[in-house]
Design a protein around this motif. Structure first.
Motif, mmCIF file in Angstrom:
data_model
loop_
_atom_site.group_PDB
_atom_site.id
_atom_site.type_symbol
_atom_site.label_atom_id
_atom_site.label_comp_id
_atom_site.label_asym_id
_atom_site.label_seq_id
_atom_site.Cartn_x
_atom_site.Cartn_y
_atom_site.Cartn_z
ATOM 1 N N TRP A 1 31.159 48.418 34.476
ATOM 2 C CA TRP A 1 31.477 48.392 35.906
ATOM 3 C C TRP A 1 32.584 47.374 36.189
ATOM 4 C CZ3 TRP A 1 30.537 51.171 40.144
ATOM 5 C CH2 TRP A 1 30.866 50.608 41.365
ATOM 6 N N ARG A 2 32.444 46.210 35.617
ATOM 7 C CA ARG A 2 33.447 45.154 35.819
ATOM 8 C C ARG A 2 34.789 45.558 35.217
ATOM 9 N NH1 ARG A 2 33.548 39.176 33.394
ATOM 10 N NH2 ARG A 2 35.219 38.395 34.699
ATOM 11 N N LEU A 3 34.769 46.241 34.070
ATOM 12 C CA LEU A 3 35.992 46.652 33.392
ATOM 13 C C LEU A 3 36.765 47.694 34.196
ATOM 14 C CD1 LEU A 3 37.695 46.464 30.767
ATOM 15 C CD2 LEU A 3 36.307 48.339 29.886
ATOM 16 N N TRP A 4 36.070 48.604 34.870
ATOM 17 C CA TRP A 4 36.757 49.709 35.531
ATOM 18 C C TRP A 4 36.822 49.609 37.046
ATOM 19 C CZ3 TRP A 4 39.692 52.418 32.555
ATOM 20 C CH2 TRP A 4 39.361 52.561 31.218
ATOM 21 N N PHE A 5 35.956 48.864 37.717
ATOM 22 C CA PHE A 5 35.890 48.922 39.172
ATOM 23 C C PHE A 5 36.014 47.580 39.889
ATOM 24 C CE2 PHE A 5 33.343 52.572 37.639
ATOM 25 C CZ PHE A 5 34.187 53.574 38.078
ATOM 26 N N SER A 6 36.108 46.476 39.232
ATOM 27 C CA SER A 6 36.200 45.182 39.921
ATOM 28 C C SER A 6 37.661 44.867 40.259
ATOM 29 C CB SER A 6 35.612 44.082 39.037
ATOM 30 O OG SER A 6 36.468 43.831 37.943
ATOM 31 N N ASP A 7 37.889 43.671 40.824
ATOM 32 C CA ASP A 7 39.246 43.257 41.173
ATOM 33 C C ASP A 7 40.117 43.033 39.932
ATOM 34 O OD1 ASP A 7 38.725 43.395 43.850
ATOM 35 O OD2 ASP A 7 38.199 41.260 44.039
ATOM 36 N N ALA A 8 39.497 42.672 38.827
ATOM 37 C CA ALA A 8 40.239 42.447 37.586
ATOM 38 C C ALA A 8 40.062 43.629 36.638
ATOM 39 C CB ALA A 8 39.762 41.159 36.923
ATOM 40 N N SER A 9 39.984 44.841 37.178
ATOM 41 C CA SER A 9 39.765 46.018 36.352
ATOM 42 C C SER A 9 41.063 46.458 35.678
ATOM 43 C CB SER A 9 39.218 47.155 37.210
ATOM 44 O OG SER A 9 40.197 47.555 38.140
ATOM 45 N N LEU A 10 40.917 47.305 34.694
ATOM 46 C CA LEU A 10 42.091 47.809 33.971
ATOM 47 C C LEU A 10 43.062 48.573 34.871
ATOM 48 C CD1 LEU A 10 40.634 48.885 30.509
ATOM 49 C CD2 LEU A 10 42.052 46.917 31.049
ATOM 50 N N PRO A 11 42.623 49.471 35.758
ATOM 51 C CA PRO A 11 43.587 50.144 36.644
ATOM 52 C C PRO A 11 44.352 49.170 37.541
ATOM 53 C CG PRO A 11 41.539 51.368 36.616
ATOM 54 C CD PRO A 11 41.299 50.090 35.878
ATOM 55 N N ASN A 12 43.680 48.144 38.043
ATOM 56 C CA ASN A 12 44.373 47.149 38.867
ATOM 57 C C ASN A 12 45.392 46.372 38.040
ATOM 58 O OD1 ASN A 12 43.125 47.815 41.231
ATOM 59 N ND2 ASN A 12 41.537 46.239 41.072
ATOM 60 N N ILE A 13 45.044 46.039 36.828
ATOM 61 C CA ILE A 13 45.974 45.319 35.954
ATOM 62 C C ILE A 13 47.181 46.197 35.647
ATOM 63 C CG2 ILE A 13 46.256 44.378 33.626
ATOM 64 C CD1 ILE A 13 43.399 43.319 33.851
ATOM 65 N N TRP A 14 46.965 47.482 35.390
ATOM 66 C CA TRP A 14 48.074 48.399 35.115
ATOM 67 C C TRP A 14 48.996 48.529 36.329
ATOM 68 C CZ3 TRP A 14 44.191 52.456 32.927
ATOM 69 C CH2 TRP A 14 43.808 52.076 31.646
ATOM 70 N N LYS A 15 48.417 48.606 37.528
ATOM 71 C CA LYS A 15 49.229 48.681 38.749
ATOM 72 C C LYS A 15 50.056 47.406 38.923
ATOM 73 C CE LYS A 15 46.123 51.678 41.355
ATOM 74 N NZ LYS A 15 45.180 51.749 42.474
ATOM 75 N N LYS A 16 49.438 46.260 38.661
ATOM 76 C CA LYS A 16 50.148 44.991 38.813
ATOM 77 C C LYS A 16 51.265 44.851 37.775
ATOM 78 C CE LYS A 16 46.300 42.631 40.996
ATOM 79 N NZ LYS A 16 45.223 41.665 40.879
ATOM 80 N N GLU A 17 51.023 45.337 36.565
ATOM 81 C CA GLU A 17 52.079 45.303 35.544
ATOM 82 C C GLU A 17 53.247 46.209 35.930
ATOM 83 O OE1 GLU A 17 50.147 46.322 31.894
ATOM 84 O OE2 GLU A 17 49.509 44.252 31.504
ATOM 85 N N GLN A 18 52.945 47.385 36.470
ATOM 86 C CA GLN A 18 54.011 48.290 36.921
ATOM 87 C C GLN A 18 54.796 47.667 38.073
ATOM 88 O OE1 GLN A 18 55.076 51.134 35.543
ATOM 89 N NE2 GLN A 18 56.688 51.133 37.074
ATOM 90 N N ARG A 19 54.105 47.061 38.999
ATOM 91 C CA ARG A 19 54.770 46.386 40.127
ATOM 92 C C ARG A 19 55.643 45.250 39.617
ATOM 93 N NH1 ARG A 19 57.066 46.140 44.807
ATOM 94 N NH2 ARG A 19 56.429 44.450 46.153
ATOM 95 N N LEU A 20 55.157 44.495 38.622
ATOM 96 C CA LEU A 20 55.940 43.411 38.032
ATOM 97 C C LEU A 20 57.199 43.951 37.364
ATOM 98 C CD1 LEU A 20 56.193 40.402 37.272
ATOM 99 C CD2 LEU A 20 54.887 40.933 35.205
ATOM 100 N N ASN A 21 57.082 45.061 36.654
ATOM 101 C CA ASN A 21 58.259 45.677 36.029
ATOM 102 C C ASN A 21 59.268 46.136 37.079
ATOM 103 O OD1 ASN A 21 57.327 45.282 33.437
ATOM 104 N ND2 ASN A 21 56.377 47.310 33.299
#
Length: 138
Positions: free
Chosen positions: A17-37
């Motif tokens: 649950w924490r890996l996929w749905f929390s604030d530090a989840s993988l989809p959120n990290i991927w979105k933040k990396e794309q925004r950073l790029n």
């Protein structure tokens, strides 16, 4: 043994649950990396644009070449001892040369002698000048 298996299953579910749905989840990290790029690419573009603008400002402050180029482009500057030629690309020959009347096709007159060109002042009226198809020179 069943209780241990149940605890491990609940713990695995909580971690998933924490890996996929929390604030530090993988989809959120991927979105933040794309925004950073995206922001990095935008910043690189802006840094390059600012470098070009600073070079242009420096050239405008120190050299006359950029001022002359800007005046030629924006204001139509023509220097001394220069001739201005205007090239019109999208013209057809029938727009430049007046069309011949049906009887003017044979200018020799049939007897081998060349026909005289009509006087522009009588053909158009006194005081009028014939239209010029060539570019204006200064």
């Amino acid at each position: 043994m069943r209780i241990l298996l149940l605890v491990l299953f609940v713990l695995l579910g909580a971690l998933q649950w924490r890996l996929w749905f929390s604030d530090a989840s993988l989809p959120n990290i991927w979105k933040k990396e794309q925004r950073l790029n995206d922001l990095t690419m935008s910043q690189d573009y802006l840094v390059e644009r600012n470098r070009k603008l600073a070079a242009e400002v420096d050239d405008l402050k120190t050299g006359l070449g950029a001022v002359e180029a800007r005046a030629r482009l924006d204001l139509g500057l023509i220097g001394p001892h220069e001739t201005f030629y205007q090239v019109i690309e999208d013209t057809r020959p029938d727009q430049i040369t007046p069309s011949l009347a049906p009887g003017d096709a044979d200018l020799s007159g049939g007897d081998g002698s060349a026909a005289k060109a009509p006087d522009p002042s009588t053909a158009r009226g006194a005081g009028q000048t014939p239209p010029v198809a060539s570019a204006r020179a200064r």
